[in-house]
Enzyme design. Structure first.
Site, PDB file in Angstrom:
ATOM      1  N   ASP A  27      -2.108   3.245  -7.042  1.00  0.00           N
ATOM      2  CA  ASP A  27      -3.218   2.609  -7.736  1.00  0.00           C
ATOM      3  C   ASP A  27      -4.521   2.606  -6.942  1.00  0.00           C
ATOM      4  O   ASP A  27      -5.593   2.911  -7.498  1.00  0.00           O
ATOM      5  CB  ASP A  27      -2.849   1.188  -8.170  1.00  0.00           C
TER       6      ASP A  27
ATOM      7  N   GLN B 204       2.106   0.488  -6.224  1.00  0.00           N
ATOM      8  CA  GLN B 204       2.820   1.168  -5.143  1.00  0.00           C
ATOM      9  C   GLN B 204       4.066   0.408  -4.703  1.00  0.00           C
ATOM     10  O   GLN B 204       4.252  -0.767  -5.017  1.00  0.00           O
ATOM     11  CB  GLN B 204       1.886   1.377  -3.953  1.00  0.00           C
ATOM     12  N   HIS B 205       4.909   1.106  -3.980  1.00  0.00           N
ATOM     13  CA  HIS B 205       6.044   0.566  -3.223  1.00  0.00           C
ATOM     14  C   HIS B 205       7.263   0.174  -4.052  1.00  0.00           C
ATOM     15  O   HIS B 205       8.352   0.045  -3.500  1.00  0.00           O
ATOM     16  CB  HIS B 205       5.634  -0.659  -2.386  1.00  0.00           C
TER      17      HIS B 205
END
Length: 490
Positions: A235, A71-72
């Site tokens: 995830d 992520q991110h």
């Protein structure tokens, strides 16, 4: 047999699993490494996916594909769809000051209420602020912003149009400019952080929506029809889907990062910033507490002691609970919870008698579990149920963690059989998308395929509350450095 594929594009590697859509039985798999570092060219992920697909025997016979991903990570594309600069990953802490500035400018409560998350260095919106401030030439070229799994889904579709970028709520909820309650982007927050909002953001698809077809790697060619593409997931949401987690189920994932996640039916807002109110991959919500320092703390300790993984575990188990007062504060890469991007680690309680290899090894294991126990406390403090705790990730295989985790947490923990849970969750989503496409009468979770999960063990150990007490005393000195006071130590 109808086959589906799940992809896990993680920080360290890409994994591909091919499974039977009806039963979930594993048919074949493949993997390939990713480059090291906290910034990576997204095209390296695509290259690794190609290698993993070949190792998994190809995608020609699969009917649906979904991607789970770290992520991110900030992926910025120009008007032609070309990558502008290497993606800043979740564990790149250079945007720590940008995060502090954003919180100072609008207030922690406004961010928590608007997006479920108080910005820290890992969150995408802080990386966009950093880009605008430090690389204005690159910022001016940005025509679209997406996340790692969005980028791979787009590449799998073969599209070159930015308008075809797509994501899901679980990954969008980690950007810092998406409201999971309404399912809409907060472009005002994007504009505040980046200086403009005239950029393409991926369309947020429904959890079982077919978002297109895969044309890359010959996907579906042997079936006589293109392979459907699922929306994918972050995830942790993908792992929760693989495990079939429901309300009250908490998972602790021990990987590059440490993650405490819990499935809940209602959105979560925590102005302290300790708990991030993300969405899951089914339409529910997935509050998370994330630490930057996890398995790599064990790797670093192993290197210092000159031992392998098994020897490190044996050393740790040879020391008593609490390691005779030796306590590690494991902020070796700064930290996200508490929000201390510039912090360093510290060892406490060393004397001539306690400075032993055994105590140092045990202190490393107790440190990462204690830091994640803070996350479980934070979940409880929000009034959320903690009915069960599952221990996941590569480090969970260690016999030391299997004994130390229930000791530090003061309760039994469940140990699901080892597996590629992110890739498996993506594959289960792909099977869900396929089922929904074939039977339009299905409604929500009713047509989510039921896959049998492997056996789960129970780990027990005598509770050792003094370990948490030692850790809290050692970590307290860092807390006044946190920009918005989040992440109590104990």
């Amino acid at each position: 047999m109808t086959l589906v594929a799940g992809i896990d594009s993680s920080t360290q590697s890409c994994k591909v699993v091919v499974r039977d859509a009806e039963t979930g039985a594993l048919v074949r798999s493949g993997a390939a490494p990713h480059p090291a570092g906290t910034e990576v060219d997204p095209r390296a992920w695509w290259d690794a996916l190609g290698v993993a697909v070949r190792e998994a025997g190809g995608l020609e016979d699969v009917s649906a594909i979904s991607v789970g991903g770290q992520q991110h990570g900030m992926v910025v594309l120009d008007a032609a769809g070309e990558v502008i600069r290497p993606a800043l990953l979740w564990n790149d802490s250079r945007s720590g000051q940008a995060a502090a500035d954003l919180v100072s400018e609008l207030g922690a409560a406004a961010w928590a209420e608007g997006t479920g998350t108080v910005p820290v260095a890992s969150i995408t919106v802080t990386k966009l602020r950093w880009l605008a401030r430090h690389e204005p030439e690159n910022a001016a070229r940005v025509a679209a912003v997406c996340l790692p799994h969005d980028y791979l889904t787009w590449r799998l579709s073969g599209s070159t149009s930015l308008d075809d970028l797509v994501t899901d709520a679980s990954d969008a909820s980690g950007t810092g400019y998406f409201d999971g309650r309404t399912g809409t982007y907060r472009r005002d927050l994007l504009a505040h952080a980046f200086g403009r909002d005239d950029v393409v953001l991926p369309r947020v698809a429904g959890p079982r929506e077919a978002v297109g077809v895969a044309t890359a790697f010959g996907a579906g060619s042997a079936t006589g029809r293109p392979a459907l593409l699922g929306p994918g997931a972050g995830d942790n949401a993908a792992a929760a889907l693989a495990l079939g987690l429901g309300p009250g189920d908490v998972a602790i994932s021990l990987g590059t990062s440490g993650v405490v996640s819990a499935v809940v039916a209602q959105p979560v807002s925590d102005p302290s910033g300790t708990v991030a109110g993300f969405s899951d991959a089914t339409g529910n919500f997935l509050p998370l507490v994330v630490t930057v320092n996890c398995a790599q703390v064990l790797d670093a300790t192993r290197r210092v002691l000159g031992v392998d993984v098994d020897e490190l575990a044996a050393l740790a188990l040879a020391a008593p609970a609490g390691a005779q007062g030796v306590t590690l504060v494991p902020y070796l890469q700064g930290e996200r919870t508490p929000n201390l991007p510039d912090a360093t680690g510290a060892m406490h309680g060393l004397t001539l008698e306690t400075w032993t290899r055994e105590n140092v090894a045990r202190a490393a294991f107790e440190a990462i579990v204690s830091s994640l126990a803070v996350g479980i406390d934070a979940v409880r403090d929000l009034g959320l149920e903690v009915a069960s705790i599952r221990l996941l990730g590569g480090a969970a295989k260690s016999p030391a963690l299997r004994e130390i985790a229930p000791s530090v947490l003061g309760r039994d923990v469940l140990l699901p059989a080892a597996g590629e849970y992110v890739a498996d969750g993506a594959a289960r989503q792909a099977a869900w998308v396929l089922a929904a496409s074939r039977d339009g009468s299905g409604d929500g979770l009713a047509d989510l395929p039921v896959w049998e999960t492997a056996g789960t063990e129970i780990a027990s150990a005598p509770a050792a509350p003094h370990v948490r007490e030692q850790y809290a005393r050692a970590a307290t000195q860092f807390l006044d450095r946190a920009p918005h006071g989040e992440g109590a130590a104990g």
